[in-house]
Design a protein around this motif. Structure first.
Motif, PDB file in Angstrom:
ATOM      1  N   ILE A  29       0.902  -1.174  -0.230  1.00  0.00           N
ATOM      2  CA  ILE A  29       0.198   0.274  -0.292  1.00  0.00           C
ATOM      3  C   ILE A  29       0.557   0.859   0.487  1.00  0.00           C
ATOM      4  N   LEU A  30       2.175   1.363   1.215  1.00  0.00           N
ATOM      5  CA  LEU A  30       2.907   2.514   0.764  1.00  0.00           C
ATOM      6  C   LEU A  30       3.490   2.760  -0.592  1.00  0.00           C
ATOM      7  N   ALA A  32       2.452   1.615  -3.287  1.00  0.00           N
ATOM      8  CA  ALA A  32       1.448   1.756  -4.361  1.00  0.00           C
ATOM      9  C   ALA A  32       1.102   4.181  -4.254  1.00  0.00           C
ATOM     10  N   GLN A  33       1.118   4.121  -3.243  1.00  0.00           N
ATOM     11  CA  GLN A  33       1.130   5.801  -2.846  1.00  0.00           C
ATOM     12  C   GLN A  33       2.036   6.976  -3.419  1.00  0.00           C
ATOM     13  N   VAL A  34       3.519   5.677  -2.851  1.00  0.00           N
ATOM     14  CA  VAL A  34       4.950   6.694  -3.173  1.00  0.00           C
ATOM     15  C   VAL A  34       4.678   6.547  -5.133  1.00  0.00           C
ATOM     16  N   SER A  35       4.453   5.701  -5.474  1.00  0.00           N
ATOM     17  CA  SER A  35       4.387   5.910  -6.809  1.00  0.00           C
ATOM     18  C   SER A  35       3.607   7.135  -7.376  1.00  0.00           C
ATOM     19  N   ALA A  36       2.546   7.096  -6.908  1.00  0.00           N
ATOM     20  CA  ALA A  36       1.130   7.900  -6.933  1.00  0.00           C
ATOM     21  C   ALA A  36       1.662   8.817  -7.193  1.00  0.00           C
ATOM     22  N   ARG A  37       2.014   9.602  -5.705  1.00  0.00           N
ATOM     23  CA  ARG A  37       2.561  11.030  -5.016  1.00  0.00           C
ATOM     24  C   ARG A  37       3.288  10.967  -5.865  1.00  0.00           C
TER      25      ARG A  37
END
Ligand code: ADP
Length: 467
Positions: A29-30, A32-37
Motif C-alpha cells: 500500500i505504501l 503504491a501511494q508513494v508511486s502515485a504521489r
C-alpha cells in the motif's frame, strides 16, 4: 514430539507467516501511494514549466528573443534539480528553439500535437502527457501543448521521482528477511518461555508413580490459565493420593483381619492334632473352628458387599422403597435380641416415606445401625428409631443410650476394620459402618454420627427423589 513440530515451533511459524503477510500488505500500500504521489508531482512540475513557456509566447510571440531567453531561463532554473528540457516549434512543426536535456534526446520526440487549450494545462489533461523510456528503467515524461503560433514541448527525466518509490521497495526487500529472522527468533523464545510451565507439568507427571506420589507441580502464583491448570492437577493428585492411601490401608487391614482368624484356626488345629483326643474334645475343637470360619466368611462377605456398593447403584436396582415399612421390618427382626438384653426398642410413629433405592441395600444399612445400637448398649438401655422428611430429604435417626463414641473416633469408625477398643473376639469385623455409609452414598445420601456423651445418634439422610 519426534517427527512433529513442537507447539513453540508451530506458533513461531504461524506468527512469522502472519507478520510477513501483514508487513507485505502494508509495504504494498505504501509503495503504491508513494508511486502515485511522485507521478503526480512530476506532472505538476513539468506542467508548470511548460505553462510558463506558453505565457511567454502569449506575451512576446513565439519567435522572439524574449521568448527564447525565457525558455533558457526556465530550463536553467529547473535543471538545478531535475533533468528538464523545453522546445518550441512553429506552425509548420519546424524547430524554433530548444534547451536543456532535450538536446541529447531529440530523436525521441513525437511530432503529434494534441488539441488542448493552454489554460487546461494545470488540470493535468492526460492527453498532454506521454511516457517514454530511455533505458536504465527510468522513464521520461513528455508534455506537448499547442501555443499561439506553434507548439511547446516539455521533457522531464523522472529519475529522482521514481527513485524515491524504488528505494522504498528495495529497502523493504532487503530488510524484510532480517526482520522476519529477528521476529521468528524472538517469537520462538517467547513461545518457549510461555510453554515452560507445560514442560514442568509433563516432567512432574512423568516422575509420579505408585511409589513416588509426593510430587507437586510448581505453581507461579500468576493465576493465569497454566497456573490454574497446575493448581487443578495438584488438587487432583491430592485426591488420587488420598484414594491410594485409603486403598493401601484397606488392603493391609483386610489382610490382617483375615489372617488373625486363620492363624487362630491353625493353632487350634495343631494343638488338637498333637495327640489322640476323645470325641468330645474333637467336637469342641470343631465347634471353635466353626466359629472362626463364620467370622472369616462374614469378613469376606462384608468385603464383597463393600466392593459392590462402591460401584454405585444401577438404574435397574432403583425402585420406590416404603422406608417406614422397611424400618418396622428391621426393628421387629431385632426385637428378640433387644428383649434378650432387656433393651427397650422404641419406634416412633413413622410417617409414610417413600425413597428411590434398593430395598435390600437399605435393609442392610438400618439392620447394621440397629444391630450396633443394641450391641453397644448395656442392659436396661434404650434404642430408638425416628424418621421424618425435611426439604425433600428423608432423615432417619437411630439413637441409643449405650457406651457412646469418643469425638476423635467419630470419623474413624467409618473406616474399614476400625473398631473402638479393639477386642478381636467381640462379634463383628468392623465393616458394618463403612458398608452402611457406602450404601447410603450410593443412594445419593449421607450417614453421619451425631453423638453426645450419653449414647450415639446415627443420622441417615436419603433423597426422596431420584437425582
Ligand atoms: P463392628 O460393629 O463389626 O465392630 P462397625 O463398622 O459396625 O463394626 O462399627 C465400628 C466400630 O464403631 C465398632 O467396633 C464400635 O466400636 C463402634 N460403634 C458402632 N456403632 C456403635 C454404637 N451404636 N455405639 C457405640 N459404638 C459403636
Amino acid at each position: 514430539m519426534t517427527g512433529r513440530l513442537s507447539i513453540g515451533a508451530r506458533w513461531t511459524l504461524r506468527f512469522t507467516g502472519a507478520l510477513l503477510v501483514t508487513v507485505s500488505i502494508f509495504a504494498g500500500i505504501l509503495y503504491a501511494q508513494v508511486s502515485a504521489r511522485t507521478q503526480h508531482d512530476a506532472r505538476v512540475f513539468l506542467a508548470l514549466r511548460v505553462k510558463d513557456l506558453a505565457t511567454a509566447v502569449d506575451r512576446d510571440g513565439i519567435d522572439s528573443e524574449a521568448t527564447r531567453n525565457a525558455l533558457i531561463r526556465s530550463v536553467r532554473v529547473g535543471e538545478a534539480d531535475f533533468k528538464l528540457g523545453l522546445q518550441l516549434f512553429d506552425e509548420n512543426r519546424a524547430l524554433l528553439v530548444r534547451g536543456g536535456s532535450l538536446e541529447r534526446h531529440p530523436q525521441l520526440l513525437p511530432r503529434t500535437v494534441p488539441e488542448v487549450e493552454p489554460s487546461a494545462v494545470l488540470a493535468e489533461q492526460t492527453a498532454l502527457f506521454s511516457e517514454h523510456d530511455v533505458g536504465e528503467n527510468y522513464p521520461y515524461l513528455l508534455m506537448t501543448l499547442p501555443v499561439e503560433g506553434g507548439v511547446a514541448q516539455g521533457f522531464l527525466y523522472q529519475r529522482q521521482f521514481v527513485r524515491a518509490a524504488r528505494d522504498l521497495r528495495n529497502q523493504f526487500l532487503y530488510t524484510a528477511p532480517m526482520m522476519l529472522l529477528i521476529v521468528a527468533g524472538m517469537g520462538y523464545l517467547l513461545a518457549r518461555g510461555s510453554l515452560q510451565p507445560i514442560k514442568d507439568i509433563t516432567a512432574t507427571a512423568q516422575r509420579i508413580s505408585g511409589t513416588h506420589m509426593e510430587e507437586t507441580i510448581p505453581t507461579s502464583g500468576s493465576r493465569d490459565e497454566l497456573d490454574e491448570l497446575a493448581g487443578t492437577l495438584n488438587a487432583m493428585m491430592d485426591r488420587v493420593r488420598e484414594g491410594f492411601a485409603r486403598t493401601r490401608r484397606f488392603s493391609a487391614n483386610a489382610a490382617h483381619e483375615l489372617r488373625t482368624p486363620l492363624n487362630r484356626m491353625r493353632g487350634r488345629l495343631e494343638v488338637t492334632l498333637e495327640k489322640e483326643r476323645t470325641p468330645d474334645e474333637y467336637r469342641e475343637a470343631l465347634g471353635d473352628l466353626m466359629h472362626d470360619v463364620e467370622h472369616l466368611s462374614e469378613g469376606v462377605h462384608g468385603l464383597m458387599r463393600l466392593a459392590q456398593s462402591e460401584a454405585g447403584l444401577s438404574d435397574e436396582q432403583r425402585v420406590d422403597v416404603d422406608l417406614s415399612g422397611l424400618l418396622m421390618e428391621v426393628t421387629s427382626f431385632f426385637e428378640p435380641l433387644a428383649d434378650e438384653k432387656r433393651i427397650t426398642l422404641d419406634v416412633a410413629d413413622l410417617p409414610p416415606i417413600t425413597v428411590p433405592g434398593d430395598p435390600s441395600w437399605l435393609h442392610q444399612v438400618f439392620a447394621n445401625l440397629v444391630h450396633n445400637a443394641i450391641k453397644y448398649t448395656p442392659e436396661g438401655g434404650t434404642v430408638s428409631v425416628e424418621a421424618a422428611v425435611h426439604a425433600g430429604d428423608a432423615t432417619v435417626v437411630v439413637r441409643d443410650t449405650g457406651i457412646g463414641i469418643a469425638p476423635e473416633e467419630a470419623e474413624r469408625i467409618f473406616e474399614p476394620f476400625h473398631r473402638v477398643g479393639a477386642k478381636p473376639d467381640a462379634p463383628g469385623v468392623g465393616l458394618g459402618l463403612p458398608l452402611a455409609r457406602e450404601l447410603v452414598r450410593a443412594h445419593g445420601g449421607a450417614l453421619n454420627l451425631m453423638s453426645g456423651s450419653d449414647g450415639s445418634d446415627f443420622v441417615v439422610r436419603l433423597p426422596t427423589r431420584s437425582a
